[in-house]
Motif scaffolding. Structure first.
Motif, PDB file in Angstrom:
ATOM      1  N   ALA A  68      49.699 -59.645  40.502  1.00 12.60           N
ATOM      2  CA  ALA A  68      50.620 -61.070  40.594  1.00 12.60           C
ATOM      3  C   ALA A  68      50.112 -62.089  39.586  1.00 12.60           C
ATOM      4  N   ILE A  69      51.374 -61.862  39.138  1.00 10.07           N
ATOM      5  CA  ILE A  69      51.117 -62.691  37.873  1.00 10.07           C
ATOM      6  C   ILE A  69      51.639 -63.748  37.302  1.00 10.07           C
ATOM      7  N   GLY A  70      52.925 -64.369  39.022  1.00  9.69           N
ATOM      8  CA  GLY A  70      53.581 -65.249  38.786  1.00  9.69           C
ATOM      9  C   GLY A  70      54.700 -65.526  39.826  1.00  9.69           C
ATOM     10  N   LEU A  71      54.998 -66.637  39.640  1.00 11.66           N
ATOM     11  CA  LEU A  71      56.229 -66.435  41.331  1.00 11.66           C
ATOM     12  C   LEU A  71      57.207 -67.079  40.479  1.00 11.66           C
ATOM     13  N   ILE A  72      58.463 -66.118  41.109  1.00 14.75           N
ATOM     14  CA  ILE A  72      60.360 -66.433  40.789  1.00 14.75           C
ATOM     15  C   ILE A  72      61.066 -66.855  42.458  1.00 14.75           C
ATOM     16  N   ASN A  73      62.136 -67.779  42.275  1.00 14.26           N
ATOM     17  CA  ASN A  73      62.559 -67.744  43.012  1.00 14.26           C
ATOM     18  C   ASN A  73      64.257 -68.358  43.140  1.00 14.26           C
ATOM     19  N   GLY A  74      65.647 -67.934  44.177  1.00 16.44           N
ATOM     20  CA  GLY A  74      66.567 -68.577  44.356  1.00 16.44           C
ATOM     21  C   GLY A  74      66.234 -69.445  45.802  1.00 16.44           C
ATOM     22  N   LYS A  75      66.576 -69.854  45.808  1.00 16.62           N
ATOM     23  CA  LYS A  75      66.476 -71.680  46.376  1.00 16.62           C
ATOM     24  C   LYS A  75      68.313 -71.664  46.784  1.00 16.62           C
ATOM     25  N   ASN A  76      68.080 -72.661  48.144  1.00 19.10           N
ATOM     26  CA  ASN A  76      68.908 -72.954  48.101  1.00 19.10           C
ATOM     27  C   ASN A  76      70.455 -72.679  48.200  1.00 19.10           C
ATOM     28  N   VAL A 106      65.901 -60.487  35.511  1.00 20.53           N
ATOM     29  CA  VAL A 106      65.771 -59.077  36.738  1.00 20.53           C
ATOM     30  C   VAL A 106      66.740 -60.210  37.643  1.00 20.53           C
ATOM     31  N   LEU A 107      65.449 -61.492  37.740  1.00 24.37           N
ATOM     32  CA  LEU A 107      66.319 -62.547  39.283  1.00 24.37           C
ATOM     33  C   LEU A 107      68.101 -62.621  38.822  1.00 24.37           C
ATOM     34  N   ASN A 108      67.909 -63.224  37.243  1.00 20.97           N
ATOM     35  CA  ASN A 108      69.302 -63.589  37.394  1.00 20.97           C
ATOM     36  C   ASN A 108      70.743 -62.319  37.375  1.00 20.97           C
ATOM     37  N   ASP A 109      69.974 -61.248  36.889  1.00 25.93           N
ATOM     38  CA  ASP A 109      70.671 -59.775  37.256  1.00 25.93           C
ATOM     39  C   ASP A 109      71.334 -59.326  39.032  1.00 25.93           C
ATOM     40  N   TRP A 110      70.715 -59.759  40.001  1.00 29.01           N
ATOM     41  CA  TRP A 110      70.227 -60.204  40.892  1.00 29.01           C
ATOM     42  C   TRP A 110      71.076 -61.163  41.378  1.00 29.01           C
ATOM     43  N   VAL A 152      64.347 -86.905  37.723  1.00 32.34           N
ATOM     44  CA  VAL A 152      64.364 -85.396  37.523  1.00 32.34           C
ATOM     45  C   VAL A 152      66.196 -85.070  36.951  1.00 32.34           C
ATOM     46  N   ILE A 153      66.199 -83.917  36.674  1.00 32.77           N
ATOM     47  CA  ILE A 153      67.799 -84.089  36.203  1.00 32.77           C
ATOM     48  C   ILE A 153      67.922 -82.843  36.583  1.00 32.77           C
ATOM     49  N   TRP A 154      69.181 -82.289  37.106  1.00 36.37           N
ATOM     50  CA  TRP A 154      69.915 -81.578  37.417  1.00 36.37           C
ATOM     51  C   TRP A 154      70.611 -80.316  36.570  1.00 36.37           C
ATOM     52  N   MET A 155      70.231 -79.217  35.935  1.00 39.86           N
ATOM     53  CA  MET A 155      70.943 -78.905  35.460  1.00 39.86           C
ATOM     54  C   MET A 155      71.652 -76.628  35.509  1.00 39.86           C
ATOM     55  N   SER A 156      72.521 -76.680  34.896  1.00 43.20           N
ATOM     56  CA  SER A 156      73.554 -75.519  35.303  1.00 43.20           C
ATOM     57  C   SER A 156      73.833 -74.339  34.893  1.00 43.20           C
ATOM     58  N   GLN A 157      74.211 -73.436  34.611  1.00 52.47           N
ATOM     59  CA  GLN A 157      74.261 -72.226  34.275  1.00 52.47           C
ATOM     60  C   GLN A 157      74.869 -71.085  34.972  1.00 52.47           C
ATOM     61  N   SER A 158      75.934 -71.087  34.363  1.00 55.94           N
ATOM     62  CA  SER A 158      77.309 -69.786  35.140  1.00 55.94           C
ATOM     63  C   SER A 158      76.914 -68.694  34.548  1.00 55.94           C
ATOM     64  N   LYS A 159      77.886 -68.045  35.250  1.00 51.04           N
ATOM     65  CA  LYS A 159      77.874 -66.112  34.955  1.00 51.04           C
ATOM     66  C   LYS A 159      77.978 -66.259  33.587  1.00 51.04           C
ATOM     67  N   GLU A 160      79.129 -66.698  32.806  1.00 45.11           N
ATOM     68  CA  GLU A 160      79.446 -66.520  31.644  1.00 45.11           C
ATOM     69  C   GLU A 160      77.905 -67.140  30.881  1.00 45.11           C
ATOM     70  N   ASP A 161      77.907 -67.893  30.606  1.00 43.25           N
ATOM     71  CA  ASP A 161      76.513 -69.147  29.986  1.00 43.25           C
ATOM     72  C   ASP A 161      75.687 -67.909  29.746  1.00 43.25           C
ATOM     73  N   TYR A 162      75.597 -67.353  31.491  1.00 41.47           N
ATOM     74  CA  TYR A 162      74.400 -66.072  31.386  1.00 41.47           C
ATOM     75  C   TYR A 162      74.408 -64.722  30.632  1.00 41.47           C
TER      76      TYR A 162
END
Length: 221
Positions: A68-76, A106-110, A152-162
């Motif tokens: 185990a080398i890190g933690l990644i998440n999708g929340k809310n 991996v997570l964003n493909d999911w 703190v700022i919000w950032m966003s990434q659309s499917k097209e951006d990805y």
């Protein structure tokens, strides 16, 4: 839930993982980059774990070569609207940059190709220039909505951006992976002890996602 791709395995966090995560999350090198900077107690960690037991939050340990080398998440997460808020930290400095990129893919493909989401969000400290630059490299843009915390700022990434970012990253030469083949539902698994919970999870999903996870469960029967 487990997703296996590109030499990594991201495995949903379980109760026995909490102390490992807490120890690394409390290290100064990681804590200083976080919005919540206080030392986390065992009781706080357990309360956090209990709060994320829903279809709104998915936290995964990142494994490479069985470590185990890190933690990644999708929340809310909102499956109906197709949105998620991402986050990641990697505690193995030797693998930090390349592993962060790979695990994020991996997570964003999911998110975008398995769940058919439309947008990702991220909260970032204004002072964390490294995280802002990393997110911008991944196709995130600084969002117009104002965060409730001034620092703190919000950032966003659309499917097209990805998709545009993904095509860019494919041109780079990394030793450990070739990402031409996207993550699909065939790379998603439920462990034996998760199957009953997975069926309950499935019942709460919109019909489109239900069909995906029914196929995954049927493949494992």
């Amino acid at each position: 839930m487990v997703i296996r791709k590109y030499g990594l395995e991201i495995r949903e966090v379980e109760r026995e993982d909490l102390e490992l995560i807490r120890q690394y999350r409390n290290t100064e090198s990681i804590k200083k980059r976080m919005i919540f900077k206080e030392q986390i107690s065992r009781a706080q960690q357990l309360k956090w774990f209990e709060e994320i037991q829903s279809i709104d939050h998915f936290y995964f340990l990142i494994y490479k070569n069985d470590s185990a080398i890190g933690l990644i998440n999708g929340k809310n997460i909102n499956f109906n609207e197709g949105s998620s808020e991402g986050g990641i930290f990697v505690w193995n400095e030797d693998r930090n940059y390349e592993t962060s990129i790979t695990a994020s893919i991996v997570l964003n493909d999911w998110n975008f190709f398995v769940n058919d989401f439309k947008i990702n969000y991220a909260q970032v400290l204004k002072s964390n220039k490294k995280a802002i630059a990393y997110n911008e490299f991944m196709g995130y843009k600084i969002a117009t909505k104002v965060h409730e915390k001034e620092e703190v700022i919000w950032m966003s990434q659309s499917k097209e951006d990805y998709i545009e970012y993904r095509e860019k990253i494919m041109k780079l030469s990394f030793d450990d992976f070739n990402i031409e083949e996207r993550v699909t539902e065939n790379d998603v698994f439920f462990e034996e002890h998760e199957l009953e919970r997975a069926k309950l999870f499935l019942e709460k999903l919109p019909l489109k996602q239900q069909a995906v996870y029914k196929r995954i469960l049927k493949r494992q029967n």
